[in-house]
Motif scaffolding. Structure first.
Motif, PDB file in Angstrom:
ATOM      1  N   ALA A 164       0.970  -1.224  -0.073  1.00 14.22           N
ATOM      2  CA  ALA A 164       0.167  -0.155  -0.031  1.00 14.22           C
ATOM      3  C   ALA A 164       1.023   1.224  -0.029  1.00 14.22           C
ATOM      4  N   GLY A 165       2.273   1.224   0.527  1.00 13.09           N
ATOM      5  CA  GLY A 165       3.124   2.386   0.425  1.00 13.09           C
ATOM      6  C   GLY A 165       3.835   2.678   1.578  1.00 13.09           C
ATOM      7  N   ILE A 166       3.512   1.836   2.704  1.00 11.88           N
ATOM      8  CA  ILE A 166       4.369   2.143   4.043  1.00 11.88           C
ATOM      9  C   ILE A 166       5.620   1.718   3.816  1.00 11.88           C
ATOM     10  N   SER A 167       6.505   2.824   4.307  1.00 10.66           N
ATOM     11  CA  SER A 167       7.992   2.347   3.873  1.00 10.66           C
ATOM     12  C   SER A 167       8.707   1.918   5.124  1.00 10.66           C
ATOM     13  N   LYS A 168       8.203   2.677   6.318  1.00  7.34           N
ATOM     14  CA  LYS A 168       9.049   2.335   7.658  1.00  7.34           C
ATOM     15  C   LYS A 168       7.980   2.114   8.775  1.00  7.34           C
ATOM     16  N   LEU A 169       8.466   1.254   9.548  1.00  8.63           N
ATOM     17  CA  LEU A 169       7.660   0.899  10.886  1.00  8.63           C
ATOM     18  C   LEU A 169       8.280   1.304  12.075  1.00  8.63           C
ATOM     19  N   ASN A 170       7.300   1.673  12.987  1.00  6.74           N
ATOM     20  CA  ASN A 170       7.762   1.992  14.611  1.00  6.74           C
ATOM     21  C   ASN A 170       6.720   0.934  15.216  1.00  6.74           C
ATOM     22  N   ILE A 171       7.150   0.025  16.000  1.00  4.74           N
ATOM     23  CA  ILE A 171       6.580  -0.823  16.880  1.00  4.74           C
ATOM     24  C   ILE A 171       6.849  -0.589  18.274  1.00  4.74           C
ATOM     25  N   SER A 172       5.593  -0.410  19.070  1.00  9.69           N
ATOM     26  CA  SER A 172       5.567  -0.135  20.515  1.00  9.69           C
ATOM     27  C   SER A 172       5.914  -1.611  21.145  1.00  9.69           C
ATOM     28  N   LEU A 173       6.962  -1.649  22.075  1.00  9.88           N
ATOM     29  CA  LEU A 173       7.070  -2.696  22.732  1.00  9.88           C
ATOM     30  C   LEU A 173       7.946  -2.531  24.041  1.00  9.88           C
ATOM     31  N   ASP A 174       7.150  -2.661  25.029  1.00  9.88           N
ATOM     32  CA  ASP A 174       7.991  -2.027  26.459  1.00  9.88           C
ATOM     33  C   ASP A 174       8.719  -3.232  26.939  1.00  9.88           C
ATOM     34  N   THR A 175       8.619  -4.329  26.821  1.00 11.00           N
ATOM     35  CA  THR A 175       9.139  -5.763  27.471  1.00 11.00           C
ATOM     36  C   THR A 175       9.225  -6.803  26.440  1.00 11.00           C
ATOM     37  N   LEU A 176      10.235  -7.359  26.698  1.00  9.51           N
ATOM     38  CA  LEU A 176      10.605  -8.703  26.186  1.00  9.51           C
ATOM     39  C   LEU A 176      10.084 -10.162  26.850  1.00  9.51           C
ATOM     40  N   ARG A 177       9.320  -9.834  27.942  1.00 11.98           N
ATOM     41  CA  ARG A 177       8.826 -11.104  28.755  1.00 11.98           C
ATOM     42  C   ARG A 177       7.273 -11.185  28.808  1.00 11.98           C
ATOM     43  N   PRO A 178       6.881 -12.315  27.950  1.00 10.35           N
ATOM     44  CA  PRO A 178       5.481 -12.473  27.838  1.00 10.35           C
ATOM     45  C   PRO A 178       4.548 -12.179  29.018  1.00 10.35           C
ATOM     46  N   GLU A 179       4.875 -12.416  30.164  1.00  8.95           N
ATOM     47  CA  GLU A 179       3.944 -12.034  31.191  1.00  8.95           C
ATOM     48  C   GLU A 179       3.966 -10.746  31.815  1.00  8.95           C
ATOM     49  N   ARG A 180       5.090 -10.208  31.541  1.00 12.62           N
ATOM     50  CA  ARG A 180       5.224  -8.740  31.883  1.00 12.62           C
ATOM     51  C   ARG A 180       4.380  -7.931  30.769  1.00 12.62           C
ATOM     52  N   PHE A 181       4.535  -8.556  29.555  1.00  6.12           N
ATOM     53  CA  PHE A 181       3.655  -7.590  28.509  1.00  6.12           C
ATOM     54  C   PHE A 181       2.250  -7.822  28.660  1.00  6.12           C
ATOM     55  N   ARG A 182       1.797  -8.946  29.292  1.00  7.04           N
ATOM     56  CA  ARG A 182       0.390  -9.063  29.703  1.00  7.04           C
ATOM     57  C   ARG A 182       0.040  -7.905  31.048  1.00  7.04           C
ATOM     58  N   GLN A 183       0.879  -8.067  31.713  1.00 10.25           N
ATOM     59  CA  GLN A 183       0.800  -7.061  32.886  1.00 10.25           C
ATOM     60  C   GLN A 183       0.714  -5.428  32.358  1.00 10.25           C
ATOM     61  N   ILE A 184       1.512  -5.116  31.643  1.00  7.47           N
ATOM     62  CA  ILE A 184       1.584  -3.916  31.104  1.00  7.47           C
ATOM     63  C   ILE A 184       0.532  -3.236  30.400  1.00  7.47           C
ATOM     64  N   THR A 185       0.227  -4.333  29.321  1.00  9.61           N
ATOM     65  CA  THR A 185      -0.942  -3.912  28.327  1.00  9.61           C
ATOM     66  C   THR A 185      -2.322  -4.681  28.693  1.00  9.61           C
ATOM     67  N   GLY A 186      -2.303  -5.456  29.609  1.00 13.67           N
ATOM     68  CA  GLY A 186      -3.665  -6.078  29.836  1.00 13.67           C
ATOM     69  C   GLY A 186      -4.140  -7.079  28.795  1.00 13.67           C
ATOM     70  N   VAL A 187      -3.162  -7.380  27.922  1.00  9.11           N
ATOM     71  CA  VAL A 187      -3.602  -8.438  26.844  1.00  9.11           C
ATOM     72  C   VAL A 187      -2.312  -9.510  26.618  1.00  9.11           C
ATOM     73  N   ASP A 188      -2.857 -10.973  26.749  1.00 11.09           N
ATOM     74  CA  ASP A 188      -1.410 -11.818  26.300  1.00 11.09           C
ATOM     75  C   ASP A 188      -1.329 -11.836  24.889  1.00 11.09           C
TER      76      ASP A 188
END
Length: 358
Positions: A142-166
């Motif tokens: 479609a035309g997207i050239s570059k991506l920024n991805i928000s990711l505050d942890t590399l640990r799955p369980e902590r990800f769930r705690q921060i985001t509320g989603v597994d």
């Protein structure tokens, strides 16, 4: 600036030199528009929606928070109109944000239309990555050239705690898919939170030794309701850099014109890089080149200022393109020299981050 040296013989009188006309604030210099402080404005960030499929602690933690109804969002046609006018003023780069932009219906159709606007040379996307594995190939086409991805942890369980989603595995699958497709650069945005994810800073930075990723540490900012801001969680970029010293010295990377506010470094021989975005400890206001269009159609010339221009009202009350153009120019002329927010609580920004756009 390049200087041309012309050689003249004594018999050839030198032609008189006409000094260039000064560029007035709010007027174009070639294709660029300058503000009152001679900053060239070339970058527009657009929040497509305040809706999101995550509930990150520092963004939208309140129970029962009211989201915008569909009619309160700018329509795609209205956004395209604003972008066309903005490009005519010198905007070259657009970033689509949210909320989570990929949850908005028909987003790929909109991006394709956006990519057809003459003069718009750079379209980027910020996403939380949950839907990225499914969308990455279509986004690229479609035309997207570059991506920024928000990711505050590399640990799955902590990800769930921060985001509320597994959903850590889905995000990592999206990052892997983007790499496979050749998106470059791929930037991972980490909001640095003391006592939450500061024990992972080295783990994130270590990724750059072997992976062509740009890991970007972002200082926690006091945005939104005061209850969200916790000074005890703030950690400065300088302290983060100190914590990365066991990996070796960081070598600065020269910034390019279209780069954002991050200060970029690289470990010797690393495949990727490390960036620091320091809105609190090291203001970058003197080189800010951006405007923000919120999901409800308000134009902000500064993320950390509550001053806004209601474009939605004008768009829906029959304003001409020239009148919209005038509102954009006025917003640029009113762009503040800098913000006054500090970790001690100075300044204020009460806007909702999911509406302003991350």
């Amino acid at each position: 600036m390049t200087t041309n040296h012309e050689h003249h013989t004594p018999q050839q009188p030198e032609a008189p030199v006409t000094p260039p006309e000064p560029v007035l604030p709010g007027h174009t210099q070639g294709e660029r528009l300058t503000d009152m402080f001679a900053r060239s404005i070339s970058y527009l960030r657009i929040s497509l929606t305040d809706h999101c499929n995550l509930r990150c602690q520092y963004c939208t933690p309140q129970e029962g928070q009211i989201k915008l109804a569909s009619e309160e969002l700018l329509s795609y046609e209205e956004i395209l109109r604003v972008v066309r006018i903005a490009v005519s003023l010198g905007i070259e780069k657009v970033r689509l944000t949210g909320g989570e932009p990929l949850v908005r219906r028909d987003v790929l159709v909109f991006i394709k239309a956006l990519a057809e606007i003459p003069g718009l040379t750079d379209i980027r996307l910020t996403t939380n990555g949950v839907l990225l594995a499914d969308y990455a190939e279509a986004l690229q086409k479609a035309g997207i050239s570059k991506l920024n991805i928000s990711l505050d942890t590399l640990r799955p369980e902590r990800f769930r705690q921060i985001t509320g989603v597994d959903a850590f595995d889905r995000v990592w699958a999206g990052i892997s898919k983007a790499r496979e497709l050749g998106f470059s650069p791929i930037k991972l945005n980490i909001v640095a939170l003391k006592g939450v994810n500061d024990d992972e800073f080295i783990d994130f930075a270590r990724l750059t030794l072997t992976e062509p990723l740009q890991i970007r540490f972002i200082e926690f900012m006091p945005i939104g309701a005061s209850a969200l801001w916790d000074k005890g969680k703030y950690i400065s970029s300088q302290e983060i850099m100190e914590r990365l010293k066991p990996l070796g010295p960081l070598e600065p990377v020269e910034a390019k014109r279209m780069d954002g506010p991050a200060r970029i470094y690289r470990f010797a021989g690393a495949a990727g890089s490390v960036g620091f975005i320091s809105p609190i400890s090291h203001h970058f206001c003197d080189r800010c080149n951006r405007l923000r269009l919120t999901s409800e159609g308000r134009l902000r010339s500064c993320l950390l200022s509550d001053q806004e221009t209601d474009l939605r009202k004008s768009l829906r009350s029959g304003a001409t393109d020239e009148e919209i153009r005038g509102l954009i120019v006025a917003a640029i002329l009113n762009k503040p020299k800098g913000h006054t927010i500090s970790p001690e609580g100075g300044g204020s920004c009460h806007g909702q981050m999911s509406r302003i756009g991350g």
